[in-house]
Design an enzyme around this catalytic site. Structure first.
Site, PDB file in Angstrom:
ATOM      1  N   LYS A 130       0.861  -1.189   0.000  1.00  0.00           N
ATOM      2  CA  LYS A 130       0.000   0.000   0.000  1.00  0.00           C
ATOM      3  C   LYS A 130       0.894   1.234   0.000  1.00  0.00           C
ATOM      4  O   LYS A 130       2.013   1.174   0.484  1.00  0.00           O
ATOM      5  CB  LYS A 130      -0.880   0.029   1.259  1.00  0.00           C
ATOM      6  CG  LYS A 130      -2.090   0.922   1.161  1.00  0.00           C
ATOM      7  CD  LYS A 130      -3.247   0.196   0.508  1.00  0.00           C
ATOM      8  CE  LYS A 130      -4.425   1.099   0.233  1.00  0.00           C
ATOM      9  NZ  LYS A 130      -5.596   0.299  -0.201  1.00  0.00           N
ATOM     10  N   ASP A 170      -7.005   4.156  -4.601  1.00  0.00           N
ATOM     11  CA  ASP A 170      -7.684   4.046  -3.300  1.00  0.00           C
ATOM     12  C   ASP A 170      -8.294   5.435  -3.085  1.00  0.00           C
ATOM     13  O   ASP A 170      -8.509   6.167  -4.072  1.00  0.00           O
ATOM     14  CB  ASP A 170      -6.683   3.657  -2.191  1.00  0.00           C
ATOM     15  CG  ASP A 170      -7.380   3.236  -0.895  1.00  0.00           C
ATOM     16  OD1 ASP A 170      -7.895   2.110  -0.835  1.00  0.00           O
ATOM     17  OD2 ASP A 170      -7.444   4.039   0.063  1.00  0.00           O
TER      18      ASP A 170
HETATM   19  P1  NDP Z   1     -12.946   7.781  -3.113  1.00  0.00           P
HETATM   20  O1  NDP Z   1     -11.854   8.762  -2.924  1.00  0.00           O
HETATM   21  O2  NDP Z   1     -13.501   7.550  -4.451  1.00  0.00           O
HETATM   22  O3  NDP Z   1     -14.171   8.129  -2.156  1.00  0.00           O
HETATM   23  C1  NDP Z   1     -13.986   8.221  -0.776  1.00  0.00           C
HETATM   24  C2  NDP Z   1     -15.313   8.568  -0.144  1.00  0.00           C
HETATM   25  O4  NDP Z   1     -15.212   8.439   1.274  1.00  0.00           O
HETATM   26  C3  NDP Z   1     -15.722  10.007  -0.400  1.00  0.00           C
HETATM   27  O5  NDP Z   1     -17.107  10.091  -0.370  1.00  0.00           O
HETATM   28  C4  NDP Z   1     -15.091  10.712   0.808  1.00  0.00           C
HETATM   29  O6  NDP Z   1     -15.718  11.938   1.109  1.00  0.00           O
HETATM   30  C5  NDP Z   1     -15.340   9.720   1.887  1.00  0.00           C
HETATM   31  N1  NDP Z   1     -14.325   9.893   2.909  1.00  0.00           N
HETATM   32  C6  NDP Z   1     -12.984   9.811   2.756  1.00  0.00           C
HETATM   33  N2  NDP Z   1     -12.356  10.066   3.904  1.00  0.00           N
HETATM   34  C7  NDP Z   1     -13.319  10.324   4.801  1.00  0.00           C
HETATM   35  C8  NDP Z   1     -13.305  10.654   6.155  1.00  0.00           C
HETATM   36  N3  NDP Z   1     -12.150  10.776   6.831  1.00  0.00           N
HETATM   37  N4  NDP Z   1     -14.504  10.832   6.777  1.00  0.00           N
HETATM   38  C9  NDP Z   1     -15.670  10.717   6.092  1.00  0.00           C
HETATM   39  N5  NDP Z   1     -15.737  10.408   4.779  1.00  0.00           N
HETATM   40  C10 NDP Z   1     -14.585  10.216   4.161  1.00  0.00           C
HETATM   41  O7  NDP Z   1     -12.381   6.413  -2.483  1.00  0.00           O
HETATM   42  P2  NDP Z   1     -12.900   4.924  -2.706  1.00  0.00           P
HETATM   43  O8  NDP Z   1     -14.363   4.896  -2.913  1.00  0.00           O
HETATM   44  O9  NDP Z   1     -11.998   4.282  -3.672  1.00  0.00           O
HETATM   45  O10 NDP Z   1     -12.552   4.281  -1.276  1.00  0.00           O
HETATM   46  C11 NDP Z   1     -13.498   4.182  -0.218  1.00  0.00           C
HETATM   47  C12 NDP Z   1     -13.072   3.094   0.751  1.00  0.00           C
HETATM   48  O11 NDP Z   1     -12.996   1.839   0.050  1.00  0.00           O
HETATM   49  C13 NDP Z   1     -11.696   3.274   1.383  1.00  0.00           C
HETATM   50  O12 NDP Z   1     -11.725   2.742   2.689  1.00  0.00           O
HETATM   51  C14 NDP Z   1     -10.795   2.418   0.506  1.00  0.00           C
HETATM   52  O13 NDP Z   1      -9.631   2.009   1.189  1.00  0.00           O
HETATM   53  C15 NDP Z   1     -11.723   1.257   0.237  1.00  0.00           C
HETATM   54  N6  NDP Z   1     -11.407   0.415  -0.912  1.00  0.00           N
HETATM   55  C16 NDP Z   1     -11.262   0.942  -2.155  1.00  0.00           C
HETATM   56  C17 NDP Z   1     -10.994   0.127  -3.239  1.00  0.00           C
HETATM   57  C18 NDP Z   1     -10.921   0.651  -4.631  1.00  0.00           C
HETATM   58  O14 NDP Z   1     -10.776  -0.158  -5.553  1.00  0.00           O
HETATM   59  N7  NDP Z   1     -11.046   1.948  -4.865  1.00  0.00           N
HETATM   60  C19 NDP Z   1     -10.787  -1.316  -3.063  1.00  0.00           C
HETATM   61  C20 NDP Z   1     -11.035  -1.784  -1.728  1.00  0.00           C
HETATM   62  C21 NDP Z   1     -11.308  -0.929  -0.699  1.00  0.00           C
HETATM   63  P3  NDP Z   1     -14.967  13.323   0.745  1.00  0.00           P
HETATM   64  O15 NDP Z   1     -15.223  13.502  -0.720  1.00  0.00           O
HETATM   65  O16 NDP Z   1     -15.609  14.341   1.593  1.00  0.00           O
HETATM   66  O17 NDP Z   1     -13.512  13.128   1.057  1.00  0.00           O
HETATM   67  O1  2IT Z   2      -7.866  -1.607  -0.731  1.00  0.00           O
HETATM   68  C1  2IT Z   2      -7.805  -2.120  -1.870  1.00  0.00           C
HETATM   69  O2  2IT Z   2      -7.940  -3.338  -2.033  1.00  0.00           O
HETATM   70  C2  2IT Z   2      -7.584  -1.244  -3.026  1.00  0.00           C
HETATM   71  N1  2IT Z   2      -7.530  -0.034  -2.829  1.00  0.00           N
HETATM   72  C3  2IT Z   2      -7.423  -1.811  -4.395  1.00  0.00           C
HETATM   73  C4  2IT Z   2      -6.019  -2.326  -4.585  1.00  0.00           C
HETATM   74  C5  2IT Z   2      -5.678  -2.751  -5.998  1.00  0.00           C
HETATM   75  O3  2IT Z   2      -4.492  -3.069  -6.206  1.00  0.00           O
HETATM   76  O4  2IT Z   2      -6.550  -2.795  -6.882  1.00  0.00           O
END
Ligand code: NDP
Ligand code: 2IT
Length: 450
Positions: A130, A170
């Site tokens: 990461k 992420d």
């Molecule tokens: P994005 O940046 O696309 O979206 C993040 C969302 O979460 C936004 O709505 C953001 O709001 C909100 N957010 C972020 N930080 C905070 C906080 N401290 N408090 C409240 N809301 C918050 O990210 P993703 O959708 O990609 O990721 C969301 C979650 O999913 C994370 O935990 C990530 O690690 C996990 N994840 C993502 C993967 C991926 O493929 N993208 C894979 C597996 C897990 P704001 O716009 O106000 O910041």
């Molecule tokens: O938390 C996660 O699994 C991710 N942000 C996706 C990682 C990846 O390599 O696609």
């Protein structure tokens, strides 16, 4: 848990905390895993003799670096960049990059640690890693984001590679950022390879990768529901976040006949009792991915409730999908959710429920899918993107979606195999932790002192 083993856990955690101070999220993630593994390790002493636990919590390598860049006003700015190369026992390091002002070493170590188990569960050959930066993309112009990404990659490129370490997105890193990062890698290395995943479809990306985490989280919930002959049809669903994961979770829930009534961001949440249908979801995607604005504008546009600085867990719904960030659902909220009739929680985010919230869900015997199982669909399709890049072909949407569904089902099977208790209750936390551990630990045993 026996008295002796809880002493063992306490001693292990005390040493870990002393050695890794000021990293509460890392301590939290490790503690959950060692609790799950406790009796399994007693029954399988070979892992203890080989000190697998002591080794698996120690990153193989940590890279920290300066990221200087110039903003649109011509001022010099500096951020900190990181890459945690946690474990390569079963494949090249694999995991996302997070750009968010809260990013620090402890948060990235917790994410890298969870990634090792998650990637193992996918059945694909990927180690865990990461990275990211405390850079805040909010309010930055496209040009500023590009200059930052170029500077970040100017250091990172020497540490990664398609057979070494393959980053992805992420929080704060989506298609735009991956494009800038990929362009800079290619310039420096003069090489067109699958060194990043989540790439655009025109230059080596996979169909379904943007959808994969959200879809996978819903597929995992569907598997959990089907153990009780239940489904999404007619269910009210609470989703938090409004980014990549949340958006495609909403899309899949709606497709399966459920009704999503909430979304949130770091400023507050919206409640739409009519449900967020596909037209409204299009607006959310425009709002968040193009305009990059606040979710409050949804409430203004559709005349629904907006609650500032609150999370959606006080609303009523049978299913909850936390898709924002770590520790966004605490014990008080868990109690409220269950009181309100929620009996299925599938974590789209990484570690969104606090340990006390998780314990409450387990005590109440609800269906609880922890992030390392439930959100593994994202990295799984990243793995499929790597395969397609190696073969220099592209699969169809149907093919990738089918493979994603098979993988989520297989993760559910693994959790069931390792997490079913004597009374038949499936503890998916134990199942994911033990099931994810075995393949990595056995590979470390085979490879000697690594
Ligand atoms: P994005 O940046 O696309 O979206 C993040 C969302 O979460 C936004 O709505 C953001 O709001 C909100 N957010 C972020 N930080 C905070 C906080 N401290 N408090 C409240 N809301 C918050 O990210 P993703 O959708 O990609 O990721 C969301 C979650 O999913 C994370 O935990 C990530 O690690 C996990 N994840 C993502 C993967 C991926 O493929 N993208 C894979 C597996 C897990 P704001 O716009 O106000 O910041
Ligand atoms: O938390 C996660 O699994 C991710 N942000 C996706 C990682 C990846 O390599 O696609």
């Amino acid at each position: 848990m026996s008295h002796t083993s809880s002493l063992g856990i306490n001693a292990f955690m005390a040493e870990l905390i002393a050695k890794n101070p000021a990293e509460p999220e890392f301590h939290q993630a490790v503690h959950e895993v060692v609790e799950s593994l406790d009796s399994f390790l007693d029954e399988n002493p070979k892992y203890k003799h080989a000190r697998i636990l002591e080794r698996i919590v120690e990153p193989e390598r940590i890279i920290m670096f300066r990221v200087p860049w110039v903003n649109d006003k011509g001022e010099m700015c500096v951020n900190r960049g990181y890459r945690i190369e946690m474990n390569s026992a079963i494949g090249p390091y694999k995991g996302g990059l997070r750009f968010h002002p809260t990013v620090n070493l402890g948060i990235l170590k917790f994410l890298a640690f969870e990634q090792v188990f998650k990637n193992s569960l996918t059945t694909l050959p990927m180690g865990g890693g990461k990275g990211g930066s405390d850079f805040d993309p909010k309010g930055k112009s496209d040009n500023e984001v590009m200059r930052f990404c170029q500077s970040f990659m100017t250091e990172l490129y020497r540490h990664i590679g398609p057979n070494t370490d393959v980053p992805a997105g992420d929080i704060g890193v989506g298609g735009r950022e991956i494009g800038f990062l990929y362009g800079q890698y290619k310039r420096i290395k003069n090489e067109f390879t699958g060194v990043l995943t989540g790439k655009g479809l025109n230059y080596g990306g996979s169909v379904i990768r943007p959808e994969a985490t959200g879809y996978g989280t819903v597929y995992f919930a569907q598997e959990m529901l089907s153990t009780r002959q239940d489904s999404f049809k007619g269910k009210t669903v609470l989703v938090s976040g409004s980014g990549n994961v949340a958006q495609f979770a909403v899309e899949k829930v709606t497709e399966l006949g459920g009704k999503v009534v909430t979304l949130s961001d770091s400023s507050g949440y919206i409640y739409d009792p009519e449900g967020i249908d596909s037209d409204k979801l299009k607006f959310v995607m425009y709002l968040k991915n193009t305009k990059r604005a606040r979710i409050k504008e949804y409430a203004d546009k559709y005349g629904v409730k907006y609650v500032e600085n609150e999370r959606p867990w006080g609303e009523k719904g049978e299913i909850a999908l936390p898709c924002a960030t770590q520790n966004e659902l605490n014990e008080v909220e868990a109690i409220k959710l269950v009181q309100n009739g929620c009996y299925c929680v599938s974590e789209g985010a990484n570690m969104p429920s606090t340990p006390e919230a998780v314990q409450h869900f387990l005590d109440k015997r609800i269906l609880f899918g922890p992030g390392k199982a439930a959100n593994a669909g994202g990295v799984a399709v990243s793995g499929l993107e790597m395969t397609q890049n190696s073969m220099r072909i592209s699969w169809t949407r149907e093919e990738v979606d089918q493979r994603l569904q098979v993988i989520m089902k297989s993760i559910h099977d693994t959790c069931t195999q390792y997490g079913t208790k004597d009374d038949g209750f499936i503890n998916y936390v134990d199942g994911a932790n033990i099931g994810g551990f075995v393949k990595v630990a056995d590979s470390m045993l085979s490879q000697g002192a690594v």
